[in-house]
Design a protein around this motif. Structure first.
Motif, PDB file in Angstrom:
ATOM      1  N   ALA A   2      19.673  48.451   1.824  1.00  0.00           N
ATOM      2  CA  ALA A   2      20.711  48.819   1.350  1.00  0.00           C
ATOM      3  C   ALA A   2      21.196  49.715   2.398  1.00  0.00           C
ATOM      4  CB  ALA A   2      21.274  48.652   0.301  1.00  0.00           C
ATOM      5  N   GLY A   3      22.710  49.906   2.825  1.00  0.00           N
ATOM      6  CA  GLY A   3      23.247  50.313   3.695  1.00  0.00           C
ATOM      7  C   GLY A   3      22.938  50.282   4.986  1.00  0.00           C
ATOM      8  N   VAL A   4      22.239  48.976   5.391  1.00  0.00           N
ATOM      9  CA  VAL A   4      21.967  49.360   7.088  1.00  0.00           C
ATOM     10  C   VAL A   4      22.058  47.338   7.205  1.00  0.00           C
ATOM     11  CG1 VAL A   4      20.368  49.125   9.080  1.00  0.00           C
ATOM     12  CG2 VAL A   4      19.564  51.158   7.477  1.00  0.00           C
ATOM     13  N   GLY A   5      22.423  47.235   8.481  1.00  0.00           N
ATOM     14  CA  GLY A   5      23.664  46.148   8.783  1.00  0.00           C
ATOM     15  C   GLY A   5      22.174  45.050   9.576  1.00  0.00           C
ATOM     16  N   ARG A   6      21.470  44.371   8.617  1.00  0.00           N
ATOM     17  CA  ARG A   6      20.683  43.228   8.950  1.00  0.00           C
ATOM     18  C   ARG A   6      20.601  42.662   9.983  1.00  0.00           C
ATOM     19  NH1 ARG A   6      16.371  41.546   5.579  1.00  0.00           N
ATOM     20  NH2 ARG A   6      16.858  42.449   4.089  1.00  0.00           N
ATOM     21  N   ALA A  68      21.223  58.592  -3.980  1.00  0.00           N
ATOM     22  CA  ALA A  68      21.410  56.604  -3.557  1.00  0.00           C
ATOM     23  C   ALA A  68      20.263  56.758  -2.701  1.00  0.00           C
ATOM     24  CB  ALA A  68      22.656  56.561  -2.827  1.00  0.00           C
ATOM     25  N   TRP A  69      19.444  55.512  -3.406  1.00  0.00           N
ATOM     26  CA  TRP A  69      18.303  54.712  -2.671  1.00  0.00           C
ATOM     27  C   TRP A  69      18.567  54.080  -1.382  1.00  0.00           C
ATOM     28  CZ3 TRP A  69      16.067  52.966  -8.186  1.00  0.00           C
ATOM     29  CH2 TRP A  69      15.615  54.176  -8.686  1.00  0.00           C
ATOM     30  N   THR A  70      18.792  54.483  -0.488  1.00  0.00           N
ATOM     31  CA  THR A  70      19.405  53.937   0.996  1.00  0.00           C
ATOM     32  C   THR A  70      18.658  54.921   1.959  1.00  0.00           C
ATOM     33  OG1 THR A  70      21.451  54.688   1.025  1.00  0.00           O
ATOM     34  CG2 THR A  70      21.505  52.919   0.124  1.00  0.00           C
ATOM     35  N   LEU A  71      18.776  54.025   2.751  1.00  0.00           N
ATOM     36  CA  LEU A  71      17.430  54.561   4.518  1.00  0.00           C
ATOM     37  C   LEU A  71      18.947  55.834   5.119  1.00  0.00           C
ATOM     38  CD1 LEU A  71      15.461  54.472   6.488  1.00  0.00           C
ATOM     39  CD2 LEU A  71      16.391  52.431   7.436  1.00  0.00           C
ATOM     40  N   PRO A  72      19.729  55.083   5.034  1.00  0.00           N
ATOM     41  CA  PRO A  72      20.836  56.566   5.388  1.00  0.00           C
ATOM     42  C   PRO A  72      20.527  57.791   5.474  1.00  0.00           C
ATOM     43  CG  PRO A  72      21.930  54.162   5.670  1.00  0.00           C
ATOM     44  CD  PRO A  72      20.666  53.936   5.097  1.00  0.00           C
ATOM     45  N   ALA A 106      11.934  50.021   0.376  1.00  0.00           N
ATOM     46  CA  ALA A 106      11.453  48.820  -0.208  1.00  0.00           C
ATOM     47  C   ALA A 106      10.356  48.447  -0.983  1.00  0.00           C
ATOM     48  CB  ALA A 106      11.260  48.312   1.668  1.00  0.00           C
ATOM     49  N   ALA A 107      10.105  49.571  -0.971  1.00  0.00           N
ATOM     50  CA  ALA A 107       9.571  49.716  -2.475  1.00  0.00           C
ATOM     51  C   ALA A 107      10.473  49.668  -3.651  1.00  0.00           C
ATOM     52  CB  ALA A 107       8.539  50.441  -2.849  1.00  0.00           C
TER      53      ALA A 107
END
Length: 480
Positions: A2-6, A68-72, A106-107
């Motif tokens: 989430a938060g990053v365009g695939r 928020a559990w997002t990479l950014p 991811a985990a």
């Protein structure tokens, strides 16, 4: 995540991975590699500590903003704090820390999906802190100096520098030179003291045409002397045995394992025996991987349709028979054939058909439809109760799989009762058998029972949660 365009693979391109065993070219690189492995673990543990602290704070005071559990979001928090928590951060590539945080995201998403019942398979536990003794060394690079050298023997990674490949990289270098491939990332990993670089690429690929586009074959996998039985389109049966070198390695492995069990743990003899055992395991895995690629490539290039059975390998290794049987399932690599065929058939212009898991391919006679309900695992040849003919178990299963045409209308009869409706092979035009042939067998338990239990278990005490907003309604005690 989430938060990053695939990333979307363009039309006419396919994702393809390359794996090369490498070795260092400078003495200082060994310490640099270990430092990158440790930096990835540090970033993972730091981000996990922030998530747990936020959960505890929200459990005590619900007005605390959710993390928020997002990479950014987590990466921004890391960049703001890295000067204090990790003043040594410039010594490693920035991708190292991003890799650790991305693995944690991811985990967390895997745990959340499993908790909400949106993830198949066994339940996933909340992420734990990583330690050196239980974490495999791995770091992923997706920016910076990522390249394959023109000498076709070296790969360059950020900060670490140039590593020598033990294999020639000319095939990938040619694709890159012609503009028919693009490198997405490189992952450096360590396994049993050996270094490997996995190169993720996209390659321009046009689907091919199999030699027999209208031909079909069925594959029945086993763990006995016959590794696979293949029913070809011309009704011939091909029996594939285990590779002779692989059998010899298994024999040597049993001898070395007995030697290791007699050594004193920590002694020089014990270390030597463990080293020999690891070398034999590595060779056995390589031989099995080679055999799978040879078989699947040959079939994918020949047939337009390949039918395999939907094996529950996890259940086979968990509860069927003796420990030796479960070990044989792992050693035979039954779970690797279907995924390998999946992408090779798409590349070759064919299609892979997966028969239903409850399709009784071994218990149903391919010629007349007779059904033997009490067929045991040790019966390799059985007599049909309907016509009295001797039936070879593996060949019969391969023929049934080859002629499998899809779900039958009466699944209860197929799973519980008298005769499984199986397509004829002779002059019946692929129509299903009429019921009433064979013998009555015991009724199996309903397949919905296990699924219903799993659904009840996964849905109990479940809260709605949005990953982009953080864990707003998760019990902090459950997270720990």
């Amino acid at each position: 995540m989430a938060g990053v365009g695939r990333f979307v693979i363009p039309d006419g391109w396919v994702a393809q991975g390359w794996r090369f065993e490498v070795e260092t070219t400078r003495p200082v690189q060994r310490s640099l590699i270990q430092q990158h492995f440790g930096a990835r673990r540090f970033a993972y543990n730091w981000a996990l500590a922030q998530v747990k602290a936020n959960l505890d704070a929200r459990a005590a005071d619900p007005s605390v903003p959710a993390l928020a559990w997002t990479l950014p979001t987590l990466r921004k928090a890391w960049n703001q704090s890295k000067g204090e928590v990790a003043p040594w951060w410039p010594s490693c590539s920035k991708d190292t820390y991003a890799c650790g945080i991305a693995d944690l995201v991811a985990a967390l998403h895997a745990w959340s999906a499993s908790k909400q019942g949106r993830r198949a398979g066994s339940p996933v536990r909340f992420p734990r802190f990583k330690a050196r003794h239980r974490d495999s060394g791995r770091v992923r690079f997706d920016s910076g100096a990522l390249r394959l050298e023109a000498d076709r023997r070296h790969l360059t990674l950020p900060v670490i520098g140039k590593l020598r490949s033990k294999e020639n990289t000319r095939r990938l270098v040619r694709l890159l030179t012609k503009g028919r491939a693009r490198v997405l990332s490189m992952t450096l990993s360590e396994q049993s003291g050996r270094l490997f670089v996995s190169v993720a690429t996209i390659v321009a690929h046009a689907p091919g045409n199999p030699r027999e586009p209208h031909g079909r074959c069925g594959i029945d996998l086993g763990i006995g002397a016959e590794w696979a039985a293949i029913a070809h389109a011309d009704d011939s049966i091909e029996r594939v045995t285990h590779p002779a070198p692989w059998i010899a390695v298994q024999r040597q492995r049993r001898r070395v394992a007995r030697q290791a069990s007699r050594r004193i743990v920590g002694s020089r003899g014990h270390r030597q025996a463990k080293t020999k055992l690891a070398a034999l395991d590595r060779r056995a895995a390589n031989l099995r991987r080679e055999a799978i690629h040879i078989l699947t490539t040959r079939l994918a290039r020949r047939y337009g349709t390949i039918v395999v059975e939907d094996l529950d390998v996890a259940a086979m290794t968990r509860g069927m028979g003796r420990r030796a049987f479960r070990r044989s399932v792992y050693q035979a690599g039954l779970g690797r054939v279907r995924p390998t065929l999946a992408y090779k058939t798409s590349w070759s212009g064919g299609r892979l058909v997966v028969a239903d898991r409850w399709f009784a391919s071994s218990k149903t006679h391919h010629g007349c439809g007779g059904y033997l309900a009490n067929l045991t695992l040790g019966q390799r040849v059985w007599r049909c109760p309907a016509c009295g003919q001797q039936v070879d178990r593996n060949a019969n299963a391969a023929l049934n799989l080859r002629d499998w045409t899809g779900p039958v209308s009466d699944r209860d009869v197929q799973r519980d009762g008298v005769a499984a409706p199986v397509p004829f092979v002779d002059d019946h035009g692929g129509q299903a058998h009429a019921t009433g042939v064979g013998v009555q067998g015991p009724v199996r338990p309903s397949r919905g029972g296990a699924g219903q239990r799993h659904q009840n278990r996964s849905s109990g005490n479940r809260e709605d949660w949005n990953p982009a907003e953080g864990c707003q309604s998760v019990n902090a005690h459950e997270a720990h």
